[in-house]
Design an enzyme around this catalytic site. Structure first.
Site, PDB file in Angstrom:
ATOM      1  N   HIS A  42       9.606   7.192   7.856  1.00 56.85           N
ATOM      2  CA  HIS A  42      10.164   7.089   6.463  1.00 56.85           C
ATOM      3  C   HIS A  42      11.477   7.421   6.583  1.00 56.85           C
ATOM      4  CE1 HIS A  42       6.706   6.957   3.518  1.00 56.85           C
ATOM      5  NE2 HIS A  42       5.952   7.089   4.941  1.00 56.85           N
ATOM      6  N   ARG A 101       0.945  -1.315   0.184  1.00 53.09           N
ATOM      7  CA  ARG A 101       0.115  -0.060   0.122  1.00 53.09           C
ATOM      8  C   ARG A 101       1.024   1.369   0.056  1.00 53.09           C
ATOM      9  NH1 ARG A 101      -0.753   4.869   2.629  1.00 53.09           N
ATOM     10  NH2 ARG A 101      -0.350   3.658   4.658  1.00 53.09           N
ATOM     11  N   HIS A 120       5.314   5.056  12.641  1.00 55.55           N
ATOM     12  CA  HIS A 120       5.504   4.588  10.988  1.00 55.55           C
ATOM     13  C   HIS A 120       6.564   5.858  10.666  1.00 55.55           C
ATOM     14  CE1 HIS A 120       3.225   4.206   7.101  1.00 55.55           C
ATOM     15  NE2 HIS A 120       4.131   5.488   6.901  1.00 55.55           N
ATOM     16  N   ASN A 148       9.534   4.345   2.641  1.00 61.28           N
ATOM     17  CA  ASN A 148       9.614   3.986   4.074  1.00 61.28           C
ATOM     18  C   ASN A 148      10.734   3.277   4.687  1.00 61.28           C
ATOM     19  OD1 ASN A 148       6.729   3.622   2.626  1.00 61.28           O
ATOM     20  ND2 ASN A 148       6.222   3.673   4.985  1.00 61.28           N
ATOM     21  N   CYS A 160       3.903   9.345  -0.524  1.00 60.96           N
ATOM     22  CA  CYS A 160       2.689   9.917  -0.734  1.00 60.96           C
ATOM     23  C   CYS A 160       2.795  11.110  -1.681  1.00 60.96           C
ATOM     24  CB  CYS A 160       2.095  10.298   0.540  1.00 60.96           C
ATOM     25  SG  CYS A 160       0.370  11.210   0.407  1.00 60.96           S
TER      26      CYS A 160
HETATM   27  N1  COA Z   1     -13.726   4.978  -3.478  1.00 61.14           N
HETATM   28  C1  COA Z   1     -13.898   5.124  -4.918  1.00 61.14           C
HETATM   29  N2  COA Z   1     -14.186   6.741  -5.432  1.00 61.14           N
HETATM   30  C2  COA Z   1     -14.390   7.349  -4.441  1.00 61.14           C
HETATM   31  C3  COA Z   1     -14.284   7.273  -3.072  1.00 61.14           C
HETATM   32  C4  COA Z   1     -13.824   5.786  -2.818  1.00 61.14           C
HETATM   33  N3  COA Z   1     -13.799   5.739  -1.582  1.00 61.14           N
HETATM   34  N4  COA Z   1     -14.536   8.254  -2.326  1.00 61.14           N
HETATM   35  C5  COA Z   1     -14.826   9.282  -3.109  1.00 61.14           C
HETATM   36  N5  COA Z   1     -14.700   8.670  -4.577  1.00 61.14           N
HETATM   37  C6  COA Z   1     -14.962   9.392  -5.948  1.00 61.14           C
HETATM   38  C7  COA Z   1     -16.185  10.083  -5.901  1.00 61.14           C
HETATM   39  O1  COA Z   1     -17.244   9.270  -6.403  1.00 61.14           O
HETATM   40  C8  COA Z   1     -15.921  11.150  -7.088  1.00 61.14           C
HETATM   41  O2  COA Z   1     -15.725  10.576  -8.181  1.00 61.14           O
HETATM   42  P1  COA Z   1     -16.200  11.720  -9.293  1.00 61.14           P
HETATM   43  O3  COA Z   1     -15.362  12.793  -9.406  1.00 61.14           O
HETATM   44  O4  COA Z   1     -16.117  10.795 -10.527  1.00 61.14           O
HETATM   45  O5  COA Z   1     -17.792  11.657  -9.195  1.00 61.14           O
HETATM   46  C9  COA Z   1     -14.567  11.717  -6.483  1.00 61.14           C
HETATM   47  O6  COA Z   1     -13.991  10.326  -5.850  1.00 61.14           O
HETATM   48  C10 COA Z   1     -14.424  12.705  -5.484  1.00 61.14           C
HETATM   49  O7  COA Z   1     -15.140  12.486  -4.282  1.00 61.14           O
HETATM   50  P2  COA Z   1     -15.643  13.388  -3.145  1.00 61.14           P
HETATM   51  O8  COA Z   1     -16.522  12.840  -2.392  1.00 61.14           O
HETATM   52  O9  COA Z   1     -15.895  14.685  -3.798  1.00 61.14           O
HETATM   53  O10 COA Z   1     -14.283  13.619  -2.393  1.00 61.14           O
HETATM   54  P3  COA Z   1     -13.147  14.589  -2.423  1.00 61.14           P
HETATM   55  O11 COA Z   1     -12.697  14.805  -4.112  1.00 61.14           O
HETATM   56  O12 COA Z   1     -13.223  15.506  -1.591  1.00 61.14           O
HETATM   57  O13 COA Z   1     -11.981  13.502  -2.159  1.00 61.14           O
HETATM   58  C11 COA Z   1     -11.424  11.744  -0.700  1.00 61.14           C
HETATM   59  C12 COA Z   1     -11.975  13.000  -0.698  1.00 61.14           C
HETATM   60  C13 COA Z   1     -10.942  11.315   0.456  1.00 61.14           C
HETATM   61  C14 COA Z   1     -12.158  10.551  -1.451  1.00 61.14           C
HETATM   62  C15 COA Z   1     -10.037  11.571  -1.622  1.00 61.14           C
HETATM   63  O14 COA Z   1      -9.374  12.618  -1.303  1.00 61.14           O
HETATM   64  C16 COA Z   1      -9.054  10.429  -1.535  1.00 61.14           C
HETATM   65  O15 COA Z   1      -9.641   9.303  -1.794  1.00 61.14           O
HETATM   66  N6  COA Z   1      -7.939  10.605  -0.762  1.00 61.14           N
HETATM   67  C17 COA Z   1      -6.791   9.365  -0.550  1.00 61.14           C
HETATM   68  C18 COA Z   1      -5.370  10.002  -0.402  1.00 61.14           C
HETATM   69  C19 COA Z   1      -4.825   8.893  -0.173  1.00 61.14           C
HETATM   70  O16 COA Z   1      -4.691   7.633  -0.094  1.00 61.14           O
HETATM   71  N7  COA Z   1      -3.223   9.321   0.436  1.00 61.14           N
HETATM   72  C20 COA Z   1      -2.354   8.533   0.776  1.00 61.14           C
HETATM   73  C21 COA Z   1      -2.824   7.776   1.962  1.00 61.14           C
HETATM   74  S1  COA Z   1      -1.946   8.866   3.418  1.00 61.14           S
HETATM   75 ZN    ZN Z   2       3.965   6.452   4.814  1.00 62.97          ZN
END
Ligand code: COA
Ligand code: ZN
Length: 301
Positions: A209, A14, A207, A249, A240
């Site tokens: 890095h 991941r 955790h 990491n 990230c």
């Molecule tokens: N799985 C799949 N798609 C998802 C989802 C999920 N869990 N959550 C949101 N989405 C999709 C929505 O359907 C939307 O799609 P669209 O634009 O095609 O309609 C899009 O993502 C944006 O969704 P929204 O609810 O407006 O959220 P956002 O844009 O504010 O994003 C998160 C919020 C949290 C969903 C997003 O920022 C994210 O997934 N971040 C993860 C970051 C990460 O993993 N970082 C590394 C780990 S530290």
């Molecule tokens: Zn990390």
């Protein structure tokens, strides 16, 4: 089998792979996870059910989890940011989830487009549902030692976020040096504050890095304070996309070697772990850059 002294929590599939630019096939990821389990790892963070637009590298999460052959005694946690992610995780058969926020407002905004308070509110139902299902859960506190956008982070903010996650009901919190800026004195400062606030060592993971080469020194400092769970990535990959400058990491092979020399049991077979590390470097078509990956374990002459 008795419990090891230290839990080695593998984040390679991941955290390790999420920021790789070139696409990595699902088969290669599944093979990686299999090799990690072969090496004795009992906690392998498999993927993230986040927006595929936010993390394209893990867009195959549904397929990967559905195809993953689970082994008895191995936990395969996945990251889940919201109800949508939880639904996907459940459909794919996950039973261990991680929610993730940060000790810095600026990072939380960039990473998940929420304030810290909003993230806690969003995770509440995820953690409650996980508990109702009898699943294991973890909360990440990223940028606990420094933020790529706002700089130094106050340990009081780390304690506050960790407490809020624990109140939600997560089994443990993982305190992250997301951009690899901490040294041992910072570890003593932040961990000291967490312990002084009454959070038990059994509910804390660290955790690190290794961006600036301090990760193992930080592990030593945390071990002295009683921490017995460390996150690490086999092959030393990681970063990230929302943490500019975050390099690999802490490598699992480097961690395992240190634990070995400290006389602490960990349940991992180093030779087999290096097979998994080489699989990563073959898959990414670049040489294995970790210290123990290059030198191997110490074979007495
Ligand atoms: N799985 C799949 N798609 C998802 C989802 C999920 N869990 N959550 C949101 N989405 C999709 C929505 O359907 C939307 O799609 P669209 O634009 O095609 O309609 C899009 O993502 C944006 O969704 P929204 O609810 O407006 O959220 P956002 O844009 O504010 O994003 C998160 C919020 C949290 C969903 C997003 O920022 C994210 O997934 N971040 C993860 C970051 C990460 O993993 N970082 C590394 C780990 S530290
Ligand atoms: Zn990390």
């Amino acid at each position: 089998m008795s419990e090891p002294d230290v839990r080695v929590y593998e984040v390679g599939p991941r955290d390790g792979l999420q920021n790789e630019a070139a696409p990595i096939g699902t088969d290669a990821k599944l093979r990686f996870i299999e090799l990690l389990a072969d090496a004795g790892l009992r906690e392998i963070e498999a993927t993230s059910f986040v927006s595929p637009r936010a993390i394209p590298q893990l867009a195959d999460a549904d397929d990967l989890m559905a195809r993953l052959e689970r082994r008895d005694g191995v936990r395969y946690p996945v990251l889940v940011p919201n109800a949508r992610g939880l639904e996907r995780a459940e459909a794919a058969g996950a039973d261990a989830v991680c929610v993730f926020t940060a000790a810095s407002e600026a990072f939380t905004q960039h990473n998940i487009n929420m304030s810290i308070a909003e993230s806690i509110e969003a995770f509440g139902p995820v953690v409650v549902t996980a508990r109702d299902r009898g699943w294991w859960s973890r909360g990440y506190v990223s940028t606990a030692f420094g933020c790529p956008y706002s700089g130094e982070v106050d340990e009081a903010a780390v304690v506050d976020v960790a407490n809020r996650l624990l109140v939600l009901g997560v089994d443990e919190v993982s305190i992250g040096d997301t951009i690899g800026v901490a040294g041992p004195a910072d570890v003593r400062r932040v961990l000291g504050a967490l312990l002084a606030a009454g959070i038990g060592t059994e509910r804390l993971a660290m955790h690190f890095h290794d961006t600036r080469g301090t990760a193992l020194a930080n592990v030593s400092a945390a071990l002295e304070l009683g921490i017995r769970c460390f996150d690490a990535s086999t092959g030393g990959t990681g970063g990230c996309p929302y943490a500019p400058g975050a390099a690999g990491n802490l490598a699992t092979e480097d961690l395992v070697y240190l634990l070995e020399r400290e006389g602490l049991s960990h349940g991992v077979d180093l030779d087999r772990l290096l097979v998994a590390a080489r699989h990563v470097s073959d898959t990414l078509a670049r040489p294995l850059g970790t210290k123990v990956g290059q030198a191997g374990g110490w074979r007495l002459p």
